[in-house]
Design an enzyme around this catalytic site. Sequence first.
Site, PDB file in Angstrom:
ATOM      1  CB  THR A   1     -16.491  36.280 -80.446  1.00  0.00           C
ATOM      2  OG1 THR A   1     -15.287  35.952 -81.151  1.00  0.00           O
ATOM      3  CG2 THR A   1     -16.230  37.423 -79.486  1.00  0.00           C
ATOM      4  CE  LYS A   2     -13.563  33.967 -84.046  1.00  0.00           C
ATOM      5  NZ  LYS A   2     -12.175  34.034 -83.788  1.00  0.00           N
ATOM      6  CG  ASN A   3     -20.115  29.691 -84.955  1.00  0.00           C
ATOM      7  OD1 ASN A   3     -20.304  30.859 -84.584  1.00  0.00           O
ATOM      8  ND2 ASN A   3     -20.211  29.314 -86.208  1.00  0.00           N
TER       9      ASN A   3
END
Length: 390
Positions: free
Chosen positions: A190-192
């Site tokens: 879910t991170k960038n």
Amino acid sequence: MSSNDNKPPFLVFAAPDIQEPEIAEVEACLRSGWLGTGPRVARFEADFAAYKNVGANLVAGVNSCTAAMHVSMVAANLEPGSEVITTPLTFCATVNSILHADLVPVLADVDASSQNIDPDAIEAAITPRTRAILPVHFAGRPCDMDRIMAIARKHDLMVIEDCAHAIETEYRGRKAGTFGDFGCFSFYVTKNVVTGEGGMIVGRDASLIARARMLALHGMSKDAWHRFSDKGYKHYQVVECGFKYNMMDLQAAIGLHQLARVENNWLRRRELWEMYEQALADLPIGLPAIAEADTRHAHHLYTVMVDPALCGVDRDSFLDRMNAQGVGTGVHYQSVAEHPYYRERLGWDPDRWPNARKIGQQTVSLPISSKLSDSDLERVTKAAAHSLAG
Ligand SMILES: *Cc1c(COP(=O)(O)O)cnc(C)c1O
């Protein structure tokens, strides 16, 4: 055909933005036969160091941010039972990593507006046993690093930055993760920047990073991954009792191309952020505070506040209504002090950190993946308006 076929597909919260270059790189990695820690991890580390403007000997790839924080605190050699001050508005991994390092987490409440750890609360939480501060750059908004570093210098404390939301974050021209002794990054789905599971440590002291790297691979003497290469078999020595935290080339194969697009994706999320600001301005929900001057927000999470007194609906009913309209949302976070394990082990009462508790009861994260189209965003804002109208 059922009538459901007319519905647009469920909008997944925080969908990863996976594209052809990383798919091809994973295939090339598989075909190379070298799946574990190797040349692609070395390249990914070098690229990440370049992105952070630090020397290549000041980064170490690992298999999660949780591992990065744990191994950083072990490398820091803090005596067992030392206190580490952190924020209640964070993921459980922040607190777990402190406990895994045989240290004691101590919470300091957040500022109600920035939702970041409040430097005054840090000072109030300092005891003779305090040895470190572990700030989280919440949602990608930088913490007040001038004040935090001043407190750390005054009391001779280490600083470990939880940068899970903050790859692109800057504070007064300097990148997040380069202020403290260690900056810890996450490449969770879910991170960038995504590698599936993955993490990175950035440091200031090459010898501490070398120790963290060694601890992340069983405590084996350096460059153990070379031992099966064409340079001939090399004996290794175990010099500490380490962990199995190394990053694989298969993960780095994804990360290399994700990192190459990190700025483009950030620009798209900034655009989505501005569209939310406009579209939600007339609704009774609370919007995120504007970014402080001379800082760069990573725009990792777009969090709104649903205050039942203003909105006529409580947060959990709002989440249900969004879900019923096909829009995935998140909650970042219920105060960590709410969880039974910490309440029992550490005697935490969430009322002691009232700002975090209130945010935890009212906050909702709306989708802000770079994959979101303009019409996806319109669906979200219409669903939000409808969820408030009842
Ligand atoms: C995701 C996250 C972590 C944990 O990251 P992993 O890579 O999954 O271990 C830690 N802290 C915060 C604030 C996070 O959002």
